[in-house]
Structures are given as C-alpha cells and as structure tokens.
Design an enzyme around this catalytic site. Structure first.
Site, short mmCIF file in Angstrom:
data_model
loop_
_atom_site.label_atom_id
_atom_site.label_comp_id
_atom_site.label_asym_id
_atom_site.label_seq_id
_atom_site.Cartn_x
_atom_site.Cartn_y
_atom_site.Cartn_z
CG ASP A 50 97.73 -2.41 49.93
OD1 ASP A 50 96.92 -1.85 49.04
OD2 ASP A 50 98.48 -1.82 51.02
CB ALA A 51 93.40 -5.34 50.28
#
Length: 127
Positions: free
Chosen positions: A11-12
């Site tokens: 994810d980010a």
C-alpha cells in the site's frame, strides 16, 4: 519458496496489502507442482479452495525477502488440508490452513496417483 516484496505488493505506506498473502501462498502451491513437472490443473481435474482460516502476525514491507512453506495437515481421497506460513528471517508473518477439494467436471473426484505421489513428498517436508 522465496518471494521478494515489490512496490506493487504494498500500500502507500510500503506495507504488504493483506490479500497478497493469499496470492503468495497460491504461488507457492503452484510452484510445488511445477517443480515436479506437474500442473495443479490438468485433464484429470483441478483443485478448488473449499475453505481457509488465516492469521496475520506481523507486516511484511517493501524489499523484504519472504519464505513461504507448505505442509500437509490432512489428506483424503478427494481433498486435502494444508498449512502454509509466510516467514521473514524465521519470523511468522502470516499463517493459514486451507482445505482444497479435487474436482473433475465440477464434481469431487479422487486425486490421481501422480498427484498423490507428489503430495506424499510434501508430507516429508515441502518448502
């Protein structure tokens, strides 16, 4: 089986997305077949997931090298239960028990002898 964590797996924040652990385990199961010159899908049938129970213990991150291990917990004529663990340097990050059913033309079928033989080798210690 070894797996490196790439940006696409995260994810980010650089943490592995939860569903990707299932993909890593699927790849490891498939690779065990491929290494033996077999396929998890053939004219004699194929495996499908009947159920699974998963536990997340710690996160994997971008750049990590992981090991995915597979062992047989229970083996039947047309199904099997596996335990799979995803480890980083020996630390358990993810574990699951998965029940697979062998089907032919959409119906339960006996697991063929070639696959039974492969499964016996997993009982002796798959990687």
């Amino acid at each position: 089986m070894k797996i490196r964590i790439y940006y696409e797996d995260t994810d980010a924040a650089g943490i592995v997305y939860y569903a990707n652990y299932l993909k890593f385990c699927e790849r490891a199961r498939s690779e065990l077949f491929f290494e033996a010159g077999l396929s998890p899908q053939s004219e004699s049938g194929y495996f499908v997931v009947k159920s699974l129970e998963a536990a997340y213990h710690a996160p994997a991150c971008l750049g990590d090298m992981l090991d995915v291990g597979t062992t047989i917990v229970q083996k039947g004529a047309a199904s099997l239960v596996l335990e799979q663990k995803v480890l980083r340097d020996g630390e358990a990050l993810f574990s699951m028990k998965i029940k697979l059913a062998f089907l032919n033309e959409g119906r339960p079928a006996r697991i063929p002898p070639a696959i039974q033989s492969l499964l016996s080798s997993w009982e002796k210690g798959a990687s």
